[in-house]
Design an enzyme around this catalytic site. Structure first.
Site, PDB file in Angstrom:
ATOM      1  N   GLU A  10     -44.696 -27.299  50.062  1.00 44.77           N
ATOM      2  CA  GLU A  10     -43.873 -26.567  49.113  1.00 44.77           C
ATOM      3  C   GLU A  10     -44.532 -25.234  48.801  1.00 44.77           C
ATOM      4  OE1 GLU A  10     -42.923 -28.694  45.572  1.00 44.77           O
ATOM      5  OE2 GLU A  10     -42.025 -30.379  46.635  1.00 44.77           O
ATOM      6  N   HIS A 282     -50.571 -24.882  35.780  1.00 51.21           N
ATOM      7  CA  HIS A 282     -50.377 -23.556  36.373  1.00 51.21           C
ATOM      8  C   HIS A 282     -51.720 -22.904  36.676  1.00 51.21           C
ATOM      9  CE1 HIS A 282     -46.139 -23.848  35.663  1.00 51.21           C
ATOM     10  NE2 HIS A 282     -46.308 -23.972  34.370  1.00 51.21           N
ATOM     11  N   ASP A 285     -53.393 -24.213  39.800  1.00 51.08           N
ATOM     12  CA  ASP A 285     -52.942 -23.575  41.044  1.00 51.08           C
ATOM     13  C   ASP A 285     -53.646 -22.238  41.246  1.00 51.08           C
ATOM     14  OD1 ASP A 285     -51.246 -25.692  41.407  1.00 51.08           O
ATOM     15  OD2 ASP A 285     -49.404 -24.578  41.040  1.00 51.08           O
ATOM     16  N   HIS A 306     -47.581 -27.670  45.280  1.00 51.72           N
ATOM     17  CA  HIS A 306     -48.011 -26.299  45.535  1.00 51.72           C
ATOM     18  C   HIS A 306     -49.526 -26.239  45.711  1.00 51.72           C
ATOM     19  CE1 HIS A 306     -44.022 -25.274  43.949  1.00 51.72           C
ATOM     20  NE2 HIS A 306     -44.167 -24.118  44.550  1.00 51.72           N
TER      21      HIS A 306
END
Length: 335
Positions: A10, A282, A285, A306
């Site tokens: 993804e 977040h 990542d 991700h």
């Protein structure tokens, strides 16, 4: 030349952005194909193309396939420029913060100033206040400092926001951010652009009503902006701990009450804090690239697909050993 399948896992956009950053830093050319092949609008969109254009300008790169809708890109960087003033206009409400993340590691310790025009507060991307209140303070813990000025905010669908990135210096070291520690205080920014000021005030009040239960000081500033190109609102929160920072945000939209916006951000922040991780999902990542470049480890709340994809792309460019342990929360280690 490194070959990359842009439909892998993804986060096709993130695959591209990570590849651009690491290609510039390592001078390794790459070819990416099947760019966003599984999306309704496959290929490069304006936001992705602006990231390509930015890194191309910073590295005098040779490229092929850098146009809107292209599903294949060849990128061959040269040396990174040492100085200059650059402006990159996405031309839509595409996220300037995603382009910012792409160029930031490239401009460290160089006399480079970049103006980005586009969306500063748009869905499915970190808000510009998240970058200022969470991302940058965490980077200081690993020796990276700089300035981000918000000239204008840009919301969906008009865009038109403008930020300036400058003075980024770095003396990065290996790092370990594994525990959040005791919650010290919560800060935030509730903003509104070209809409009644009471919207920002109501967002703030509703967020505080939930956060007050945590028993720490809560300080949320108001950012009221008039006569801007776009209309919109939102709130970003930053929980400051002894050892780390955790963030959350929420954006307003037509038909969504301001109280709901504030409550969403506050509830998400509480949820992230309850995981016991040092960073939110977040930031997990975003921090992966820096941990891989400088040798670091950290815990994060939720392992996203991700993040898994990003780890695989990093290994294509860097001779590092990366390890992901657990899922919710998880530990990321690179050496």
């Amino acid at each position: 030349m490194i070959e990359i399948d842009g439909s892998y896992g993804e986060g096709g956009g993130q695959i591209l952005r990570t590849s651009l950053t690491l290609s510039a830093l390592t001078k390794k050319p790459f070819r990416i194909y099947n760019i966003r092949a599984k999306r309704q609008k496959p290929g490069l969109q304006r936001q992705h193309l602006t990231a390509v254009e930015a890194v191309k300008a910073l590295t005098s790169a040779k490229t092929k396939g850098d146009f809107v809708g292209s599903t294949e890109l060849i990128f061959e960087p040269r040396d990174i420029v040492e100085s200059g003033h650059f402006t990159f206009n996405i031309g839509t409400a595409g996220s300037v913060t995603l382009v910012l993340q792409t160029v930031l590691p490239i401009i460290l310790n160089r006399k480079i100033e970049i103006r980005l025009i586009g969306g500063t507060d748009v869905p499915k991307s970190p808000t510009i206040d998240y970058i200022r209140l969470v991302f940058l303070p965490l980077l200081t813990k690993i020796g990276i400092r700089g300035d981000i000025d918000v000239v204008k905010r840009g919301h969906y669908p008009e865009g038109g926001g403008e930020v300036i990135i400058k003075n980024f210096k770095a003396d990065p070291t290996s790092f370990s951010i594994n525990t959040f520690g005791k919650l010290i205080r919560i800060i935030g920014i509730s903003h509104v652009s070209s809409l009644p000021s009471h919207i920002a005030e109501r967002q703030k009040t509703s967020a505080i009503s939930i956060l007050a239960k945590l028993g720490v000081e809560v300080s949320i500033d108001l950012d009221i902006r008039e006569n801007e190109t776009s209309k919109g609102s939102g709130i970003t929160l930053s929980a400051i701990g002894e050892n780390s920072i955790i963030g959350a945000d929420s954006l307003g939209e037509r038909g969504k009450r301001a109280e709901v916006v504030g409550e969403e951000a506050a509830e998400l922040l509480v949820k992230e804090l309850k995981t016991g991780a040092a960073t939110d999902s977040h930031m997990g990542d975003m921090l992966m690239l820096y941990a891989s470049l400088y040798g670091g480890e950290y815990t994060s709340s939720y392992l996203t697909q991700h993040a898994r994809t990003n780890a695989e792309i990093i290994k294509k460019f860097l001779n590092v050993s990366v390890e992901i342990i657990g899922e919710s929360p998880y530990l990321f280690k690179a050496k």
